[in-house]
Design a protein around this motif. Structure first.
Motif, PDB file in Angstrom:
ATOM      1  N   GLU A  99     -29.038 -57.344 -48.140  1.00  0.00           N
ATOM      2  CA  GLU A  99     -28.245 -58.488 -48.594  1.00  0.00           C
ATOM      3  C   GLU A  99     -27.741 -58.246 -50.018  1.00  0.00           C
ATOM      4  O   GLU A  99     -26.576 -58.486 -50.333  1.00  0.00           O
ATOM      5  N   GLN A 100     -28.627 -57.754 -50.867  1.00  0.00           N
ATOM      6  CA  GLN A 100     -28.258 -57.454 -52.244  1.00  0.00           C
ATOM      7  C   GLN A 100     -27.186 -56.360 -52.289  1.00  0.00           C
ATOM      8  O   GLN A 100     -26.239 -56.444 -53.072  1.00  0.00           O
ATOM      9  N   GLU A 108     -24.954 -55.647 -49.969  1.00  0.00           N
ATOM     10  CA  GLU A 108     -23.684 -56.230 -49.526  1.00  0.00           C
ATOM     11  C   GLU A 108     -22.987 -56.964 -50.660  1.00  0.00           C
ATOM     12  O   GLU A 108     -21.788 -56.784 -50.888  1.00  0.00           O
ATOM     13  N   HIS A 109     -23.744 -57.794 -51.385  1.00  0.00           N
ATOM     14  CA  HIS A 109     -23.164 -58.548 -52.502  1.00  0.00           C
ATOM     15  C   HIS A 109     -22.679 -57.613 -53.601  1.00  0.00           C
ATOM     16  O   HIS A 109     -21.602 -57.812 -54.166  1.00  0.00           O
ATOM     17  N   GLN A 110     -23.474 -56.602 -53.900  1.00  0.00           N
ATOM     18  CA  GLN A 110     -23.115 -55.656 -54.959  1.00  0.00           C
ATOM     19  C   GLN A 110     -21.840 -54.899 -54.588  1.00  0.00           C
ATOM     20  O   GLN A 110     -20.948 -54.750 -55.422  1.00  0.00           O
ATOM     21  N   CYS A 111     -21.750 -54.428 -53.353  1.00  0.00           N
ATOM     22  CA  CYS A 111     -20.559 -53.687 -52.924  1.00  0.00           C
ATOM     23  C   CYS A 111     -19.331 -54.588 -52.914  1.00  0.00           C
ATOM     24  O   CYS A 111     -18.246 -54.175 -53.334  1.00  0.00           O
ATOM     25  N   GLN A 112     -19.503 -55.818 -52.453  1.00  0.00           N
ATOM     26  CA  GLN A 112     -18.402 -56.771 -52.431  1.00  0.00           C
ATOM     27  C   GLN A 112     -17.913 -57.047 -53.854  1.00  0.00           C
ATOM     28  O   GLN A 112     -16.707 -57.054 -54.115  1.00  0.00           O
ATOM     29  N   ALA A 113     -18.838 -57.239 -54.779  1.00  0.00           N
ATOM     30  CA  ALA A 113     -18.473 -57.505 -56.175  1.00  0.00           C
ATOM     31  C   ALA A 113     -17.746 -56.312 -56.803  1.00  0.00           C
ATOM     32  O   ALA A 113     -16.878 -56.492 -57.654  1.00  0.00           O
ATOM     33  N   GLU A 129     -29.672 -53.799 -58.823  1.00  0.00           N
ATOM     34  CA  GLU A 129     -28.756 -54.731 -59.477  1.00  0.00           C
ATOM     35  C   GLU A 129     -28.326 -54.297 -60.872  1.00  0.00           C
ATOM     36  O   GLU A 129     -27.403 -54.856 -61.431  1.00  0.00           O
TER      37      GLU A 129
END
Length: 151
Positions: free
Chosen positions: A9-10, A12-17, A90
């Motif tokens: 999940e982390q 996914e968020h990191q790649c999206q950002a 992160e």
């Protein structure tokens, strides 16, 4: 090592950002690495992936690993030519590994003072550090014999 669902999940968020693609293959490679308590070699990954994806080939795995390393989601254990999930993807940081020679468990440390001291000493010698790999090989607590066992 990090818990796989949280790490995914982390990631996914990191790649999206960052605006980079976290493809299903990259996700699965990270998931397999995160589920493993020690280092996982590329060909072990390939063996596991080939049972799920007929198209999985060495270049596919190596491209996924290269991406995951570049995003700070995976680290390479140089001495074993193996890969582990980053415990703290992160943020950028220096890291060190404790590697158990019996069970293969890998623990990631973040001793920033060690990283800083080494970089500072290198700089005083006119050397610019681009990457540090610190691996300590020994026995984890579970594999270390107790005093009564060693007698």
């Amino acid at each position: 090592m990090p818990h796989a669902p949280n790490l995914l999940e982390q990631a996914e968020h990191q790649c999206q950002a960052r605006g980079v693609r976290f493809t299903p293959m990259r996700r699965r490679v990270l998931e397999l690495i995160a589920e493993n308590g020690g280092g996982l070699k590329a060909y072990d990954l390939l063996d596991q992936l080939s049972t799920e994806h007929a198209a999985a080939r060495p270049p596919t795995v190596y491209r996924a690993l290269e991406f995951l390393i570049g995003q700070g989601l995976v680290h390479r254990i140089e001495s074993q030519n193996a890969y582990v999930a980053c415990a703290c993807p992160e943020h950028a940081h220096g890291f060190q590994f404790l590697i158990c020679r019996l069970c293969g468990h890998v623990e990631e440390l973040h001793l920033d003072d060690v990283t800083r001291k080494l970089s500072k000493h290198a700089a005083s010698q006119g050397f610019r550090v681009e990457r540090q790999t610190i691996e300590l090989l020994g026995l984890c607590e579970a594999c270390t014999p107790t005093t009564s066992e060693s007698l």
